[in-house]
Motif scaffolding. Structure first.
Motif, PDB file in Angstrom:
ATOM      1  N   THR A 122       0.518  -1.222  -0.280  1.00 41.45           N
ATOM      2  CA  THR A 122       0.005   0.326   0.281  1.00 41.45           C
ATOM      3  C   THR A 122       0.862   1.229   0.052  1.00 41.45           C
ATOM      4  N   SER A 123       2.033   1.388   0.041  1.00 37.49           N
ATOM      5  CA  SER A 123       2.919   2.068   0.411  1.00 37.49           C
ATOM      6  C   SER A 123       4.695   2.080   0.862  1.00 37.49           C
ATOM      7  N   GLY A 124       5.353   3.341   1.304  1.00 31.89           N
ATOM      8  CA  GLY A 124       6.698   2.211   0.616  1.00 31.89           C
ATOM      9  C   GLY A 124       6.918   2.352   2.403  1.00 31.89           C
ATOM     10  N   THR A 125       5.992   2.938   3.178  1.00 28.71           N
ATOM     11  CA  THR A 125       6.296   2.321   4.432  1.00 28.71           C
ATOM     12  C   THR A 125       6.319   1.391   4.990  1.00 28.71           C
ATOM     13  N   ILE A 126       5.076   0.469   4.500  1.00 33.82           N
ATOM     14  CA  ILE A 126       5.210  -1.212   4.314  1.00 33.82           C
ATOM     15  C   ILE A 126       6.141  -1.568   4.081  1.00 33.82           C
ATOM     16  N   ALA A 127       5.753  -1.550   2.724  1.00 29.76           N
ATOM     17  CA  ALA A 127       7.236  -1.919   2.061  1.00 29.76           C
ATOM     18  C   ALA A 127       8.914  -1.841   2.667  1.00 29.76           C
ATOM     19  N   ASN A 128       8.751  -0.894   3.190  1.00 25.98           N
ATOM     20  CA  ASN A 128      10.346  -1.005   4.444  1.00 25.98           C
ATOM     21  C   ASN A 128      10.330  -1.890   6.032  1.00 25.98           C
ATOM     22  N   LEU A 129       8.265  -1.224   6.522  1.00 20.82           N
ATOM     23  CA  LEU A 129       8.427  -2.371   7.242  1.00 20.82           C
ATOM     24  C   LEU A 129       8.725  -4.026   7.206  1.00 20.82           C
ATOM     25  N   ALA A 150      17.650   9.329   6.312  1.00 26.48           N
ATOM     26  CA  ALA A 150      16.424   8.127   6.169  1.00 26.48           C
ATOM     27  C   ALA A 150      15.749   9.108   6.310  1.00 26.48           C
ATOM     28  N   HIS A 151      14.276   8.383   6.096  1.00 22.94           N
ATOM     29  CA  HIS A 151      12.752   8.688   5.937  1.00 22.94           C
ATOM     30  C   HIS A 151      13.265   8.617   7.710  1.00 22.94           C
ATOM     31  N   TYR A 152      11.728   9.243   8.402  1.00 19.65           N
ATOM     32  CA  TYR A 152      11.259   9.403   9.336  1.00 19.65           C
ATOM     33  C   TYR A 152      11.405   7.492   9.358  1.00 19.65           C
ATOM     34  N   LEU A 195      20.161   1.894   3.256  1.00 18.83           N
ATOM     35  CA  LEU A 195      21.043   2.748   2.720  1.00 18.83           C
ATOM     36  C   LEU A 195      19.665   3.819   1.721  1.00 18.83           C
ATOM     37  N   THR A 196      19.390   4.716   1.719  1.00 24.04           N
ATOM     38  CA  THR A 196      18.852   5.554   0.368  1.00 24.04           C
ATOM     39  C   THR A 196      18.819   6.202  -0.614  1.00 24.04           C
ATOM     40  N   ALA A 197      18.248   5.773  -1.309  1.00 23.11           N
ATOM     41  CA  ALA A 197      18.604   6.511  -3.505  1.00 23.11           C
ATOM     42  C   ALA A 197      17.777   7.301  -2.956  1.00 23.11           C
ATOM     43  N   GLY A 198      17.576   8.650  -3.210  1.00 20.69           N
ATOM     44  CA  GLY A 198      16.300   9.942  -3.155  1.00 20.69           C
ATOM     45  C   GLY A 198      16.489  10.184  -1.912  1.00 20.69           C
ATOM     46  N   THR A 199      16.740  10.772  -0.977  1.00 19.08           N
ATOM     47  CA  THR A 199      16.270  10.899   0.038  1.00 19.08           C
ATOM     48  C   THR A 199      15.506  11.660  -0.099  1.00 19.08           C
ATOM     49  N   THR A 200      14.239  11.981   1.210  1.00 16.91           N
ATOM     50  CA  THR A 200      13.347  12.921   1.022  1.00 16.91           C
ATOM     51  C   THR A 200      13.318  14.244   1.028  1.00 16.91           C
ATOM     52  N   GLY A 201      14.034  14.338   2.067  1.00 20.08           N
ATOM     53  CA  GLY A 201      14.664  15.787   1.492  1.00 20.08           C
ATOM     54  C   GLY A 201      15.839  16.754   0.760  1.00 20.08           C
ATOM     55  N   VAL A 224      18.050  -1.222   0.536  1.00 18.71           N
ATOM     56  CA  VAL A 224      18.148   0.156  -0.262  1.00 18.71           C
ATOM     57  C   VAL A 224      16.612   0.607  -0.250  1.00 18.71           C
ATOM     58  N   ASP A 225      16.311   1.658   0.633  1.00 23.73           N
ATOM     59  CA  ASP A 225      14.884   2.324   0.203  1.00 23.73           C
ATOM     60  C   ASP A 225      15.413   3.283  -0.584  1.00 23.73           C
ATOM     61  N   ALA A 226      14.759   2.957  -2.203  1.00 26.14           N
ATOM     62  CA  ALA A 226      14.659   3.913  -3.313  1.00 26.14           C
ATOM     63  C   ALA A 226      13.362   3.857  -3.221  1.00 26.14           C
ATOM     64  N   ALA A 227      12.379   4.291  -2.307  1.00 25.64           N
ATOM     65  CA  ALA A 227      11.615   5.059  -2.676  1.00 25.64           C
ATOM     66  C   ALA A 227      10.599   6.327  -3.992  1.00 25.64           C
ATOM     67  N   TYR A 228      11.604   6.749  -3.586  1.00 22.36           N
ATOM     68  CA  TYR A 228      11.721   7.732  -4.615  1.00 22.36           C
ATOM     69  C   TYR A 228      12.629   7.980  -5.495  1.00 22.36           C
ATOM     70  N   GLY A 229      13.550   7.859  -5.700  1.00 20.21           N
ATOM     71  CA  GLY A 229      14.869   8.088  -6.501  1.00 20.21           C
ATOM     72  C   GLY A 229      15.171   6.450  -6.946  1.00 20.21           C
ATOM     73  N   VAL A 262      10.510   0.377  -3.540  1.00 22.45           N
ATOM     74  CA  VAL A 262      10.073   1.827  -4.920  1.00 22.45           C
ATOM     75  C   VAL A 262       8.794   1.875  -4.322  1.00 22.45           C
ATOM     76  N   ASP A 263       8.366   3.154  -4.364  1.00 26.84           N
ATOM     77  CA  ASP A 263       6.905   3.309  -4.818  1.00 26.84           C
ATOM     78  C   ASP A 263       6.769   4.003  -6.329  1.00 26.84           C
ATOM     79  N   PRO A 264       5.793   2.793  -6.692  1.00 29.73           N
ATOM     80  CA  PRO A 264       5.624   3.839  -8.251  1.00 29.73           C
ATOM     81  C   PRO A 264       4.668   4.725  -7.895  1.00 29.73           C
ATOM     82  N   HIS A 265       4.592   4.435  -6.621  1.00 31.71           N
ATOM     83  CA  HIS A 265       3.510   6.015  -6.380  1.00 31.71           C
ATOM     84  C   HIS A 265       3.818   7.496  -6.692  1.00 31.71           C
ATOM     85  N   LYS A 266       4.793   7.430  -6.466  1.00 32.34           N
ATOM     86  CA  LYS A 266       6.116   8.692  -7.022  1.00 32.34           C
ATOM     87  C   LYS A 266       6.579   8.656  -7.474  1.00 32.34           C
ATOM     88  N   HIS A 267       7.375   8.404  -8.446  1.00 32.62           N
ATOM     89  CA  HIS A 267       7.461   8.448  -9.616  1.00 32.62           C
ATOM     90  C   HIS A 267       7.540   7.236 -10.620  1.00 32.62           C
TER      91      HIS A 267
HETATM   92  C1  LIG Z   1       8.678   8.570   1.055  1.00 31.28           C
HETATM   93  C2  LIG Z   1       9.341   7.946   1.113  1.00 31.28           C
HETATM   94  C3  LIG Z   1       9.160   7.266   2.422  1.00 31.28           C
HETATM   95  C4  LIG Z   1       7.596   6.626   2.756  1.00 31.28           C
HETATM   96  O1  LIG Z   1       7.014   6.510   1.769  1.00 31.28           O
HETATM   97  P1  LIG Z   1       5.151   6.349   1.683  1.00 31.28           P
HETATM   98  O2  LIG Z   1       4.297   5.520   0.588  1.00 31.28           O
HETATM   99  O3  LIG Z   1       5.133   7.798   1.791  1.00 31.28           O
HETATM  100  O4  LIG Z   1       5.035   5.320   2.818  1.00 31.28           O
HETATM  101  C5  LIG Z   1       9.798   6.006   2.630  1.00 31.28           C
HETATM  102  N1  LIG Z   1      11.155   7.190   2.259  1.00 31.28           N
HETATM  103  C6  LIG Z   1      11.644   7.320   1.080  1.00 31.28           C
HETATM  104  C7  LIG Z   1      13.198   7.363   1.104  1.00 31.28           C
HETATM  105  C8  LIG Z   1      10.918   8.629   0.707  1.00 31.28           C
HETATM  106  O5  LIG Z   1      10.645   8.767  -0.294  1.00 31.28           O
END
Ligand SMILES: *Cc1c(COP(=O)(O)O)cnc(C)c1O
Length: 458
Positions: A122-129, A150-152, A195-201, A224-229, A262-267
């Motif tokens: 459902t989200s990057g949060t659940i994927a990372n969990l 990294a993302h909080y 590690l993060t590929a594309g930090t949220t900040g 690797v949390d590549a949710a954004y990048g 990775v988050d398809p609902h971002k890029h």
């Molecule tokens: C957006 C993001 C998340 C959280 O993902 P959601 O889809 O908003 O739950 C985690 N990590 C990174 C790097 C993000 O950019």
């Protein structure tokens, strides 16, 4: 009829044709809307939706927000007529098969092995969990280490999982500090490095290539949390796409990770409700095992509900991603063209900021997040106030509004020349996420307008 209406018509028409092949039945009167003032309700609904920032418009360059591509929207809406549930194969065989194809395509994009196991979430949060949960199950007595960049969610999820978490400092450009990582690994007891590929900040890409080698040398896993990048991996094979060679090799090194999000609902141009988690070793599937008396089996084939923490999941989400990836495959000429324009927008804006006497770039953008602040402040507190003032004036200007976001950064990261007596509190700077390809054409205009506002003109 516009493009979206045509697409909606094609998908809905197709599903309706299938429905009509079944014996007609009378809909129950309790479901009737004949007596309901539907036009009014829907008009009020549309009116209330105006209470939004214009996420679709290039003037909106604030957070990681944009509407899905019309292909995704039409595919999603069509699937909702069926409302498949990808919890189990019997909940929607068609979209379950599409989910597997999407996951395979995303794994291939990252250069992960063919047997990579994964599913949509459902989200990057659940994927990372899920990735952190697997990290804990595999290395229950060991800690995870994560950068302060990294993302909080990682800290929160580590708390939820009662995982020991160590936070590492970040460098001036917002990447995890490699020396700190190495020192942590040397101390021992590290189960997984995040590690993060594309930090949220800042949109920074961690030094993944080197970090993976360090982790490997010390026997630690890598997530690797590549949710954004993550989708920028598409552009990492060629030097003509505008990514720095270091960033390209870090994105390529995701292929060595044990798990990736990775988050398809971002890029990926999808509506919300679409994250994805991948595991290099399909044996982790055994950790998910459950014995459910409800789950109905008509097949011995693995279904993705068996390897997901979530039960009900929208099949429409998989269907929308599948259709989008047919129209925009994960290639430089497909989705890569969209990302290429976003990247160009960021590069061009950075170049304009370099020449500006009113605005100053905070860091060089690695991907498509641009950060900057008004020049001329003598102290961190003044810079903080000037950024917030520009943010508000840009947004409130009725005739020429620009929507940015603010980011709080450590004062010690600000350029020298500033009186740092007040170092301590984080300082607000301006942040702009250029995740729409139209931003490429709009950047000069956005920049000129913000420059004028920063100089006090209106
Ligand atoms: C957006 C993001 C998340 C959280 O993902 P959601 O889809 O908003 O739950 C985690 N990590 C990174 C790097 C993000 O950019």
């Amino acid at each position: 009829m516009d493009e979206l209406e045509r697409m909606l018509g094609a998908v809905i028409g197709g599903v309706r044709t299938w429905e009509e092949e079944w014996e007609p039945f009378v809909r129950h009167p309790s479901l009737d809307v004949a007596g309901v003032r539907l036009q009014e309700i829907l008009a009020e609904y549309a009116a209330r939706l105006r209470d939004n920032y214009p996420f679709f418009h290039p003037r909106y360059a604030g957070q990681m927000l944009k509407p899905p591509h019309p292909v995704a929207l039409a595919a999603y809406a069509g699937a909702m007529l069926v409302n498949p549930n990808n919890h189990a194969l019997d909940g929607g065989p068609a979209t379950a098969a599409m989910e597997k194809e999407c996951v395979a395509a995303i794994a291939a994009m990252f250069g992960l092995p063919k047997q990579t196991l994964g599913h949509l979430t459902t989200s990057g949060t659940i994927a990372n969990l899920e990735a952190l949960w697997i990290a804990r199950e595999l290395r229950p007595a060991e800690r995870i280490v994560v950068g302060a960049n990294a993302h909080y969610t990682h800290e929160r999820m580590a708390g939820l999982l009662r995982l020991e978490l160590e936070t590492l400092p970040m460098d001036r450009v917002g990447r995890v500090d490699l020396d700190a990582l190495e020192a942590s690994l040397r101390r021992g007891g590290v189960g997984t490095v995040i590690l993060t590929a594309g930090t949220t900040g800042l949109g920074a890409v961690d030094p993944i290539a080197e970090a993976v080698q360090l982790a490997c040398r010390h026997g630690a896993r890598v997530h690797v949390d590549a949710a954004y990048g993550g989708f920028y991996r598409i552009l990492a094979d060629s030097d003509s796409a505008g990514l720095a060679s270091e960033i390209r090799s870090d994105l390529r090194a995701i292929s060595d990770a044990d798990s990736v999000v990775v988050d398809p609902h971002k890029h990926g141009c999808q509506p919300y409700g679409c994250g994805c988690v991948l595991f290099r070793d399909p044996a982790v599937g055994a950790i998910y095992r459950h014995d459910s008396p409800y789950t109905y089996f008509t097949s011995d084939e693995l279904h993705l509900g068996e390897i997901s923490l979530e039960c009900s999941r929208a099949g429409a989400s998989a269907g929308a991603l599948w259709a989008t990836l047919q129209a925009f495959p994960l290639t430089p000429d497909g989705l890569g063209r969209i990302l290429g324009s976003c990247r160009n927008a960021a590069r061009n804006w950075f170049a304009l900021l370099q020449d500006s006497d009113a605005l100053q770039a905070f860091v060089e953008p690695a991907l498509d997040v641009v950060t900057f602040f008004p020049r001329g402040s003598r102290s961190p507190a003044a810079l903080d106030a000037a950024s917030q003032d520009l943010f508000e004036r840009a947004m409130r200007d009725a005739s020429d509004p620009i929507f940015l976001s603010v980011l709080r950064v450590g004062a010690r990261l600000l350029p020298s020349g500033l009186n740092r007596d007040e170092v301590g509190d984080p300082v607000r700077i301006l942040r702009s996420v250029l995740m729409k390809p139209e931003h490429e054409a709009w950047v000069p205009r956005l920049h000129a307008r913000l420059e004028a506002l920063a100089k006090g003109q209106s």
